[in-house]
Design an enzyme around this catalytic site. Structure first.
Site, PDB file in Angstrom:
ATOM      1  N   ILE A  36       0.894  -1.237  -0.010  1.00 27.01           N
ATOM      2  CA  ILE A  36      -0.027  -0.085  -0.028  1.00 27.01           C
ATOM      3  C   ILE A  36       0.774   1.271   0.031  1.00 27.01           C
ATOM      4  O   ILE A  36       0.465   2.230  -0.470  1.00 27.01           O
ATOM      5  CB  ILE A  36      -0.890  -0.095   1.337  1.00 27.01           C
ATOM      6  CG1 ILE A  36      -1.990   1.042   0.857  1.00 27.01           C
ATOM      7  CG2 ILE A  36      -0.269   0.166   2.383  1.00 27.01           C
ATOM      8  CD1 ILE A  36      -3.039   1.016   2.049  1.00 27.01           C
ATOM      9  N   ASN A  91       0.555 -11.879   2.422  1.00 26.54           N
ATOM     10  CA  ASN A  91       1.011 -11.512   3.652  1.00 26.54           C
ATOM     11  C   ASN A  91       0.479 -10.195   4.326  1.00 26.54           C
ATOM     12  O   ASN A  91       0.724  -9.723   5.641  1.00 26.54           O
ATOM     13  CB  ASN A  91       2.503 -11.410   3.609  1.00 26.54           C
ATOM     14  CG  ASN A  91       3.296 -10.759   4.597  1.00 26.54           C
ATOM     15  OD1 ASN A  91       3.552 -11.352   5.632  1.00 26.54           O
ATOM     16  ND2 ASN A  91       3.726  -9.453   4.442  1.00 26.54           N
ATOM     17  N   TYR A 108      -9.002  -8.692  14.537  1.00 25.82           N
ATOM     18  CA  TYR A 108      -7.574  -9.205  14.254  1.00 25.82           C
ATOM     19  C   TYR A 108      -7.919 -10.787  14.274  1.00 25.82           C
ATOM     20  O   TYR A 108      -7.610 -11.712  13.403  1.00 25.82           O
ATOM     21  CB  TYR A 108      -6.493  -8.922  15.074  1.00 25.82           C
ATOM     22  CG  TYR A 108      -5.031  -9.267  14.477  1.00 25.82           C
ATOM     23  CD1 TYR A 108      -4.696  -8.509  13.646  1.00 25.82           C
ATOM     24  CD2 TYR A 108      -4.503 -10.327  15.012  1.00 25.82           C
ATOM     25  CE1 TYR A 108      -3.343  -9.021  12.985  1.00 25.82           C
ATOM     26  CE2 TYR A 108      -3.214 -10.828  14.594  1.00 25.82           C
ATOM     27  CZ  TYR A 108      -2.508  -9.818  13.657  1.00 25.82           C
ATOM     28  OH  TYR A 108      -1.497 -10.312  13.050  1.00 25.82           O
ATOM     29  N   ASP A 147      -3.455  -1.146  -3.051  1.00 24.30           N
ATOM     30  CA  ASP A 147      -4.088  -1.406  -1.678  1.00 24.30           C
ATOM     31  C   ASP A 147      -4.869  -3.037  -1.864  1.00 24.30           C
ATOM     32  O   ASP A 147      -5.498  -2.875  -2.650  1.00 24.30           O
ATOM     33  CB  ASP A 147      -4.967  -0.348  -1.243  1.00 24.30           C
ATOM     34  CG  ASP A 147      -5.624  -0.556   0.021  1.00 24.30           C
ATOM     35  OD1 ASP A 147      -5.970  -1.676   0.539  1.00 24.30           O
ATOM     36  OD2 ASP A 147      -6.182   0.371   0.343  1.00 24.30           O
ATOM     37  N   VAL A 148      -4.592  -3.789  -1.073  1.00 23.75           N
ATOM     38  CA  VAL A 148      -5.204  -5.473  -1.255  1.00 23.75           C
ATOM     39  C   VAL A 148      -6.903  -5.098  -0.980  1.00 23.75           C
ATOM     40  O   VAL A 148      -7.569  -6.081  -1.482  1.00 23.75           O
ATOM     41  CB  VAL A 148      -4.520  -6.388  -0.372  1.00 23.75           C
ATOM     42  CG1 VAL A 148      -3.246  -6.655  -0.940  1.00 23.75           C
ATOM     43  CG2 VAL A 148      -4.775  -5.974   0.946  1.00 23.75           C
ATOM     44  N   LYS A 168      -8.114 -13.527  11.072  1.00 26.75           N
ATOM     45  CA  LYS A 168      -7.084 -14.390  11.003  1.00 26.75           C
ATOM     46  C   LYS A 168      -7.589 -15.973  11.198  1.00 26.75           C
ATOM     47  O   LYS A 168      -6.913 -16.685  10.549  1.00 26.75           O
ATOM     48  CB  LYS A 168      -5.675 -14.152  12.090  1.00 26.75           C
ATOM     49  CG  LYS A 168      -5.266 -12.965  11.856  1.00 26.75           C
ATOM     50  CD  LYS A 168      -4.358 -12.870  10.619  1.00 26.75           C
ATOM     51  CE  LYS A 168      -3.367 -11.603  10.396  1.00 26.75           C
ATOM     52  NZ  LYS A 168      -2.740 -11.705   9.100  1.00 26.75           N
ATOM     53  N   VAL A 179       6.526 -11.387  16.023  1.00 23.21           N
ATOM     54  CA  VAL A 179       7.705 -10.983  15.243  1.00 23.21           C
ATOM     55  C   VAL A 179       7.850  -9.798  15.460  1.00 23.21           C
ATOM     56  O   VAL A 179       7.022  -8.884  15.471  1.00 23.21           O
ATOM     57  CB  VAL A 179       7.615 -11.232  13.795  1.00 23.21           C
ATOM     58  CG1 VAL A 179       8.865 -11.014  12.972  1.00 23.21           C
ATOM     59  CG2 VAL A 179       7.201 -12.794  13.638  1.00 23.21           C
ATOM     60  N   SER A 210      -1.900 -16.099  11.804  1.00 24.94           N
ATOM     61  CA  SER A 210      -1.309 -15.554  13.068  1.00 24.94           C
ATOM     62  C   SER A 210      -1.729 -16.783  14.019  1.00 24.94           C
ATOM     63  O   SER A 210      -2.549 -17.705  13.837  1.00 24.94           O
ATOM     64  CB  SER A 210      -2.011 -14.364  13.637  1.00 24.94           C
ATOM     65  OG  SER A 210      -1.566 -14.125  14.794  1.00 24.94           O
ATOM     66  N   THR A 270       8.469  -6.507  14.399  1.00 26.75           N
ATOM     67  CA  THR A 270       8.373  -5.682  13.092  1.00 26.75           C
ATOM     68  C   THR A 270       7.465  -4.280  13.544  1.00 26.75           C
ATOM     69  O   THR A 270       7.113  -4.395  14.735  1.00 26.75           O
ATOM     70  CB  THR A 270       7.247  -6.302  12.058  1.00 26.75           C
ATOM     71  OG1 THR A 270       6.217  -6.493  12.498  1.00 26.75           O
ATOM     72  CG2 THR A 270       8.086  -7.597  11.453  1.00 26.75           C
TER      73      THR A 270
HETATM   74  N1  LIG Z   1       4.411  -8.855  13.580  1.00 28.75           N
HETATM   75  C1  LIG Z   1       3.944 -10.056  14.394  1.00 28.75           C
HETATM   76  O1  LIG Z   1       4.124 -10.310  15.462  1.00 28.75           O
HETATM   77  C2  LIG Z   1       2.838 -10.970  13.517  1.00 28.75           C
HETATM   78  C3  LIG Z   1       2.504 -11.983  14.113  1.00 28.75           C
HETATM   79  C4  LIG Z   1       1.793 -13.153  13.490  1.00 28.75           C
HETATM   80  C5  LIG Z   1       1.422 -12.680  12.259  1.00 28.75           C
HETATM   81  N2  LIG Z   1       1.716 -11.451  11.545  1.00 28.75           N
HETATM   82  C6  LIG Z   1       1.258 -11.250  10.241  1.00 28.75           C
HETATM   83  O2  LIG Z   1       2.330 -11.178   9.430  1.00 28.75           O
HETATM   84  C7  LIG Z   1       2.052 -10.359   8.427  1.00 28.75           C
HETATM   85  C8  LIG Z   1       3.106  -9.383   8.018  1.00 28.75           C
HETATM   86  O3  LIG Z   1       3.137  -8.416   9.054  1.00 28.75           O
HETATM   87  P1  LIG Z   1       4.386  -7.805   9.692  1.00 28.75           P
HETATM   88  O4  LIG Z   1       4.919  -8.378  10.918  1.00 28.75           O
HETATM   89  O5  LIG Z   1       5.599  -7.903   8.701  1.00 28.75           O
HETATM   90  O6  LIG Z   1       4.269  -6.443   9.718  1.00 28.75           O
HETATM   91  P2  LIG Z   1       4.514  -4.963   8.673  1.00 28.75           P
HETATM   92  O7  LIG Z   1       3.660  -3.937   9.395  1.00 28.75           O
HETATM   93  O8  LIG Z   1       5.758  -4.728   8.742  1.00 28.75           O
HETATM   94  O9  LIG Z   1       4.149  -5.454   7.343  1.00 28.75           O
HETATM   95  C9  LIG Z   1       2.866  -5.412   7.023  1.00 28.75           C
HETATM   96  C10 LIG Z   1       2.791  -4.964   5.530  1.00 28.75           C
HETATM   97  O10 LIG Z   1       1.511  -4.951   4.900  1.00 28.75           O
HETATM   98  C11 LIG Z   1       1.404  -3.596   4.325  1.00 28.75           C
HETATM   99  N3  LIG Z   1      -0.058  -3.254   4.103  1.00 28.75           N
HETATM  100  C12 LIG Z   1      -1.002  -3.216   5.216  1.00 28.75           C
HETATM  101  N4  LIG Z   1      -2.089  -2.783   4.904  1.00 28.75           N
HETATM  102  C13 LIG Z   1      -2.033  -3.167   3.382  1.00 28.75           C
HETATM  103  C14 LIG Z   1      -2.953  -2.959   2.348  1.00 28.75           C
HETATM  104  N5  LIG Z   1      -4.243  -2.552   2.608  1.00 28.75           N
HETATM  105  N6  LIG Z   1      -2.805  -3.208   1.096  1.00 28.75           N
HETATM  106  C15 LIG Z   1      -1.192  -3.642   0.893  1.00 28.75           C
HETATM  107  N7  LIG Z   1      -0.319  -3.867   1.672  1.00 28.75           N
HETATM  108  C16 LIG Z   1      -0.787  -3.425   2.814  1.00 28.75           C
HETATM  109  C17 LIG Z   1       2.271  -2.675   5.068  1.00 28.75           C
HETATM  110  O11 LIG Z   1       2.471  -1.556   4.462  1.00 28.75           O
HETATM  111  C18 LIG Z   1       3.193  -3.431   5.464  1.00 28.75           C
HETATM  112  O12 LIG Z   1       4.504  -3.236   4.445  1.00 28.75           O
HETATM  113  C19 LIG Z   1       0.616  -9.752   8.704  1.00 28.75           C
HETATM  114  O13 LIG Z   1      -0.304 -10.368   7.953  1.00 28.75           O
HETATM  115  C20 LIG Z   1       0.512  -9.889  10.080  1.00 28.75           C
HETATM  116  O14 LIG Z   1      -0.821  -9.784  10.393  1.00 28.75           O
HETATM  117  C21 LIG Z   1       2.624 -10.702  12.412  1.00 28.75           C
END
Ligand SMILES: NC(=O)c1ccc[n+]([C@@H]2O[C@H](COP(=O)([O-])OP(=O)(O)OC[C@H]3O[C@@H](n4cnc5c(N)ncnc54)[C@H](O)[C@@H]3O)[C@@H](O)[C@H]2O)c1
Length: 274
Positions: free
Chosen positions: A40, A104, A175, A77-78, A179, A208, A157, A210
């Site tokens: 996005i 993702n 959330y 945007d997804v 998920k 994770v 998740s 991030t």
């Molecule tokens: N970080 C954690 O603890 C964790 C744990 C379990 C699952 N997850 C899942 O892992 C995946 C990746 O998350 P992350 O930890 O890398 O976080 P992150 O926020 O760094 O990455 C998410 C990415 O998705 C993009 N994004 C968000 N909304 C969007 C949209 N509408 N269209 C296109 N892109 C979009 C963001 O710009 C970002 O680059 C997510 O689905 C998250 O729910 C994360």
């Protein structure tokens, strides 16, 4: 030089500008896959942290190219079917129909004080559930038509397997619902796709570090939810690294996963097993 186990393959990855999505892009490229990276690169008003920027996406391009990979990066945007369709068109033009999809992109609106529970719930569902469906719905029919199989990985998740941390807020409920919903998408599409040799699975990461979780509003949420602190992993590993999730993606999309479909794979240091 890594073995080019994915040479000739094309991978379509959403949320690829940073975090886990960037790691997946680099690791798949390292093994020879050509990458379509969609992100996005813009903020969403209700999300209490900045989403990725165009320069984050440029950094993914640089890191993929640094391992000798080919990549096309698209801002989109997804939630928007037209954006997803445009990215799929770019992918087909540049590289061909994807062999691999990693859905993702995601958001998490947990915060100290929730301004509007319904907005939090709906926005989360729109990105994490509708966005995943938009992505798969745009690509899977092309894979079926091409008739050369494929592998789809949906990033869920630990919240896709358990309600732990539930506090009644729109953010956490949304959330967790989104998920779990991703698992429903996977299970339903598995039945349709399996006869075509197209596999679909979910991965369930524990925390994770991030940008999604490393921000002040997430700390405020933990401060207001002492039970949240009991959500730790069973193994003495406070957080996983993005590479841990990328290795699970590789396991599913490479030859190692060739007969694996319809599974929910936790990568969670025992979180959901407790
Ligand atoms: N970080 C954690 O603890 C964790 C744990 C379990 C699952 N997850 C899942 O892992 C995946 C990746 O998350 P992350 O930890 O890398 O976080 P992150 O926020 O760094 O990455 C998410 C990415 O998705 C993009 N994004 C968000 N909304 C969007 C949209 N509408 N269209 C296109 N892109 C979009 C963001 O710009 C970002 O680059 C997510 O689905 C998250 O729910 C994360």
């Amino acid at each position: 030089m890594e073995q080019q186990s994915l040479a000739g393959k094309v991978a379509f990855i959403t949320g690829a500008a940073r975090g886990q999505g960037r790691s997946h892009a680099v690791e798949l490229a390292r093994r020879g896959a050509r990458i379509l990276a969609l992100d996005i690169c813009d903020d969403i008003a209700s999300v209490p942290y900045a989403l990725a920027t165009k320069s984050d996406l440029d950094q993914t391009v640089a890191e993929v190219e640094a391992v000798g990979g080919e990549i096309v990066a698209v801002k989109g945007d997804v939630r928007e079917t037209a954006d997803v369709a445009a990215a799929v068109d770019r992918c087909v033009e540049a590289f061909g129909v994807p062999d691999i999809v990693v859905a993702n992109a995601g958001i998490n609106l947990q915060r100290g004080q929730e301004p509007d529970a319904q907005v939090a719930f709906i926005d989360t569902i729109m990105v994490n559930l509708v966005g995943v469906w938009n992505t798969v719905h745009a690509i899977a029919p092309l894979m079926v038509e091409r008739d050369q199989g494929g592998s789809i990985v949906l990033i869920s998740s630990t919240n896709g397997l358990t309600g732990r941390g539930g506090d009644g807020s729109g953010a956490v409920t949304g959330y967790t619902a989104s998920k779990h919903g991703v698992v429903g998408i996977m299970r339903s599409l598995m039945i349709w796709l399996a006869p075509h040799g197209i596999r679909i699975n979910t991965i369930h990461p524990a925390g994770v570090p991030t940008a999604m979780v490393s921000h002040a509003e997430m700390q405020a949420w933990f401060a207001g939810n002492p039970a949240g602190h009991t959500m730790g992993n069973a193994m003495p590993v406070p957080m996983l690294d993005p590479i841990d999730i990328s290795r699970a993606v590789l396991y599913l999309v490479e030859e190692s996963g060739r007969h694996i479909t319809g599974i929910t794979l936790p990568v969670d240091a025992g979180f959901t097993g407790k």
